[in-house]
Design an enzyme around this catalytic site. Structure first.
Site, PDB file in Angstrom:
ATOM      1  N   CYS A 250       0.809  -1.222   0.000  1.00  0.00           N
ATOM      2  CA  CYS A 250       0.000   0.000   0.000  1.00  0.00           C
ATOM      3  C   CYS A 250       0.840   1.269   0.000  1.00  0.00           C
ATOM      4  CB  CYS A 250      -0.970  -0.004   1.180  1.00  0.00           C
ATOM      5  SG  CYS A 250      -0.191  -0.098   2.802  1.00  0.00           S
ATOM      6  N   HIS A 277      -2.119   1.976   7.023  1.00  0.00           N
ATOM      7  CA  HIS A 277      -2.573   1.993   5.632  1.00  0.00           C
ATOM      8  C   HIS A 277      -2.289   3.385   5.072  1.00  0.00           C
ATOM      9  CE1 HIS A 277      -4.394   0.536   2.072  1.00  0.00           C
ATOM     10  NE2 HIS A 277      -5.513   1.249   2.157  1.00  0.00           N
ATOM     11  N   ASP A 294      -8.601   4.991  -3.225  1.00  0.00           N
ATOM     12  CA  ASP A 294      -7.708   3.940  -2.743  1.00  0.00           C
ATOM     13  C   ASP A 294      -7.205   3.146  -3.939  1.00  0.00           C
ATOM     14  OD1 ASP A 294      -6.540   1.562  -1.691  1.00  0.00           O
ATOM     15  OD2 ASP A 294      -7.615   1.884   0.187  1.00  0.00           O
TER      16      ASP A 294
END
Length: 819
Positions: A250, A277, A294
């Site tokens: 990520c 995250h 995202d």
């Protein structure tokens, strides 16, 4: 089935509504929408002597037959679409927030250095996105024209063919997100550099000079399970290196995607979640606010994804950009009182000061107006407070984490469900007139193919046309063009019958080089061609499939569903549920195989209501359903199709099917409607069961096509053909109609009938009352008789001409003699 009749009072009018209690409360609200134009999400239904609010089926069953409907907007213009929580629940949450703040005074250190140390490295990181060299390198890796075309097509599917710059920028950003999701690679453990087999983690190693040059302060080591060779996985922080490697987790995903966003001029933030995250936010001019993106999940504008879907226990969510640092945690939670109890790095009173100091440093040398940024900050703060206690998105089921292997996600307790779904959906307008035009345009083309009298030759002709269109699709979408030798057999034979198809695709043909070449190019808006080409490719595949099924490829064997006309289009649709964003209800009507309507909870029953455009009425004569791309267990098995001629107040069953089975993916099944002669302006499809409802909760369908008969109750205009007045199952009439020139068709349609003619048309008996159509032999005999009569007329005309000429010459001779 339990039927009830309600008397609905709205404003100064009363409406009678027949309601089937098995349909559900949402269908009842749509019926009211059809009659009163008050959208379902704005309806407030009151009943009984005490005017209590009716909110579900149980209330509706227990209440009297007299109801009152008011619009929320009329009742309270200040009330927005977001509904606040109940007073009691809100009071409990506010009390919990106060207790959490009080606890912080005793449990949280006044020293802010630990908090600040978490943020500072990212402040330097985002400045890399401003480097022109990195931005140029990023832009070179993006298929800009392809993404622009996809963005324009996405807008066109919503009926927007002339988007503003901000609308196009917004749509392009979403396509950039989807492209990045397909391009970048998630790494659980890298494959062995030597043999490509699986590896297992062996801890950390020291970075070498080439790795540190691109910010890799950490290097993970992995040993191959087969050859035991060590593979290095450096965690690069410089996004220009990530443009090359295109892999990571990520951190790398958000880092690289944020560079892409800045490279195309979007105001961009890197979002740091202290619970491990990272993602991106961009400012959307269309929405007038910051939008969540995202890249790992390919999900946008769904900020509750982590708390509601992943079950994350959030604490600090910080946005970092070139112009400052912001606490945006309130955007990502609806449980602020719980989040407060976990914020133990810094007191809430100290946090704004720390962020303001860092922001002031970031803005020190900025050229942009500071007052503009301050105003945007104030608007954002108001937005975060306003939405904090709303119930927005409560009807949406959010997925668990999809990136990373299952074992890793399970250990993080982020598994959750697997999809983004909505238990309700809005009324959606369908933009699919191009689909109907393409279906209509196949009629003259197939009529010409029949004249080849050979299945093989016909299929060869269709494949030739497909190849031409493929070449056209490969060319740049704003300059689509292909040139073909006019001496090519299929061009000579098929092009005249394909002109109507070219028009449906917003294309045209031009003859070049003294007739030796034929150019096919854009006629007008390139987006109309882009949205139509996928439809024609899938339709061509269906044509080839149906030709192969014919025992003999002759006029008598070629019929519907090979020839499809009178497709109903451009209506609006409401469904019991849908999958966001790619399984929405309108996907069932776009004519392509790449999309589908998916109902997350439809295995035990779901429904879809189609409302005709401008309240036009149609006699539904047939329909087609196509299975979707995967998961046969979700295919429809039992269903009922109903029609309404009063906007949805009452229904008639038009067709029922049980125990249906789709043997293949993208398989089309055609059905004739059992009840004929009923004209409707709303159609309801109730899917009662799927192929396997025991192990599956979902329903899906690839496409739905509704076809009207040639019988008309009101004038339906079509500028391209008279097929609207032809039974789509009557191929003989269809073949005869295709002999009319397209330009003549336009003239014929533009000539409006008189009122007397309209009345006479409505008074005509239906096709079921008319005698059976003549056979092919009868038609041929009539044509031969007509040809003989024409020959006789020609002979008579020739005799008359000879006599006239002879008399004229004689008079002239006599005249000369007299002188």
């Amino acid at each position: 089935m339990v039927a009830r009749k309600f008397l609905i009072h709205h404003q100064d009018s009363n409406f009678d509504v027949d309601y089937d209690t098995e349909d559900g409360f949402e269908v009842f609200k749509f019926q009211l929408f059809s009659l009163t134009a008050v959208p379902p999400d704005e309806q407030k239904i009151l009943g009984g002597d005490d005017d209590r609010v009716i909110s579900d089926d149980s209330d509706l069953i227990a209440i009297s037959d007299k109801l009152r409907l008011v619009s929320i907007k009329d009742e309270n213009p200040q009330l927005g679409s977001e509904t606040v929580k109940s007073d009691e629940e809100l009071a409990r949450m506010l009390q919990a927030e106060e207790e959490a703040l009080m606890f912080q005074q005793f449990a949280v250190s006044q020293d802010s250095r630990q908090f600040e140390q978490r943020i500072r490295p990212y402040v330097d990181q985002v400045l890399l996105y401003e480097d022109s060299r990195r931005q140029e390198a990023a832009r070179k890796t993006v298929p800009v024209e392809k993404l622009e075309e996809k963005a324009l097509v996405a807008l066109a599917k919503e009926g927007n063919f002339k988007p503003s710059k901000s609308e196009l920028d917004h749509a392009f950003l979403l396509q950039l997100l989807f492209w990045f999701k397909q391009t970048f690679k998630w790494v659980n453990s890298p494959p062995c550099e030597n043999c490509g087999n699986e590896t297992i983690n062996q801890g950390m190693g020291a970075p070498n000079s080439s790795e540190t040059a691109y910010g890799a302060s950490r290097v993970e080591l992995y040993r191959c399970r087969s050859c035991s060779r060590i593979t290095r996985f450096p965690r690069y922080n410089d996004p220009i290196k990530l443009l090359e490697t295109k892999k990571g987790r990520c951190g790398e995903w958000a880092n690289c995607f944020s560079l892409y966003c800045r490279s195309f001029g979007y105001e961009t933030r890197l979002i740091l979640d202290f619970t491990d995250h990272v993602w991106t936010e961009c400012y959307s001019m269309v929405l007038g606010r910051w939008m969540h993106l995202d890249p790992c999940e390919g999900i946008y504008d769904t900020p509750l994804l982590y708390e509601k879907g992943w079950n994350k226990k959030l604490n600090y969510t910080i946005a970092i950009s070139r112009d400052g640092v912001y606490d945006v945690t309130k955007r990502y939670t609806r449980k602020w009182h719980e989040v407060l109890s976990r914020r133990n790095l810094i007191t809430e009173s100290s946090l704004p000061n720390v962020l303001k100091n860092i922001t002031r440093e970031c803005r020190k040398n900025m050229k942009i107006s500071i007052s503009t940024l301050d105003e945007r900050d104030q608007n954002e703060a108001k937005e975060l407070e306003k939405n904090l206690h709303s119930q927005e998105n409560d009807t949406i089921s959010l997925p668990g984490r999809l990136s990373g292997d299952k074992e890793w996600r399970t250990l993080r307790s982020e598994l959750g469900s697997t999809s983004l779904s909505s238990s309700s959906c809005p009324i959606r307008k369908i933009t699919d007139d191009h689909v109907s035009k393409i279906y209509d345009a196949f009629s003259p083309f197939i009529s010409r193919l029949v004249e080849f009298s050979s299945k093989h030759k016909a299929i060869e002709g269709v494949c030739f046309v497909r190849g031409v269109l493929i070449d056209l699709k490969k060319s740049p979408f704003k300059r689509r063009r292909v040139v073909i030798d006019s001496n090519e057999f299929f061009i000579r034979e098929l092009l005249p019958s394909f002109e109507m198809m070219l028009d449906a695709l917003s294309l045209k043909s031009n003859v070049e080089e003294n007739g030796r070449k034929v150019e096919i190019c854009l006629r007008d808006d390139p987006v109309r061609t882009s949205i139509a080409l996928p439809v024609v490719f899938h339709a061509i595949d269906d044509v080839v499939f149906n030709i192969k099924k014919c025992d003999e490829f002759i006029k008598s064997s070629v019929s519907w569903p090979l020839v499809k006309v009178n497709r109903i289009c451009c209506g609006s649709v409401l469904a019991s549920g849908e999958e966001l964003p790619f399984g929405i209800a309108t996907s069932a009507f776009d004519g392509t195989r790449v999309s589908k309507w998916e109902e997350p909870n439809g295995a035990k029953g779901c429904w879809l209501i189609y409302k005709a455009k401008d309240a036009e009425v149609y006699e539904l004569c047939s329909y087609e359903l196509m299975s979707a791309n995967d998961a046969p267990e979700r295919d429809p098995r039992d269903w009922v199709i109903e029609g309404s001629d009063d906007g949805g107040a009452s229904w008639r069953i038009l067709d029922e099917q049980t125990s249906q089975m789709f043997d293949n993916r993208f398989q089309r099944k055609a059905y004739k409607v059992k009840l004929q002669g009923f004209f409707a302006n709303v159609f309801r499809l109730r899917f009662l069961a799927v192929r396997d409802g025991q192990t599956n909760s979902r329903f899906q369908i690839g496409s739905i096509d509704l076809f009207a008969s040639g019988n008309v109750k009101c004038l339906v205009q079509n500028p391209y053909c008279d097929f609207r007045e032809v039974d789509p199952t009557d191929y003989e009439l269809l073949a005869m109609k295709t002999q009319v020139e397209p330009e003549q068709m336009k003239v014929d349609v533009q000539a409006q009938p008189s009122e007397q003619t309209k009345t006479a048309m409505q008074a005509q008996p239906s096709k079921a009352d008319v005698q059976a159509q003549p056979s092919e032999a009868d038609v041929q005999a009539q044509l031969l008789e007509l040809k003989a009569r024409i020959d006789v007329m020609k002979k008579i005309v020739m005799v008359v001409l000879v006599l006239v000429i002879g008399m004229t010459v004689g008079f002239r001779v006599v005249g000369v003699g007299w002188t």
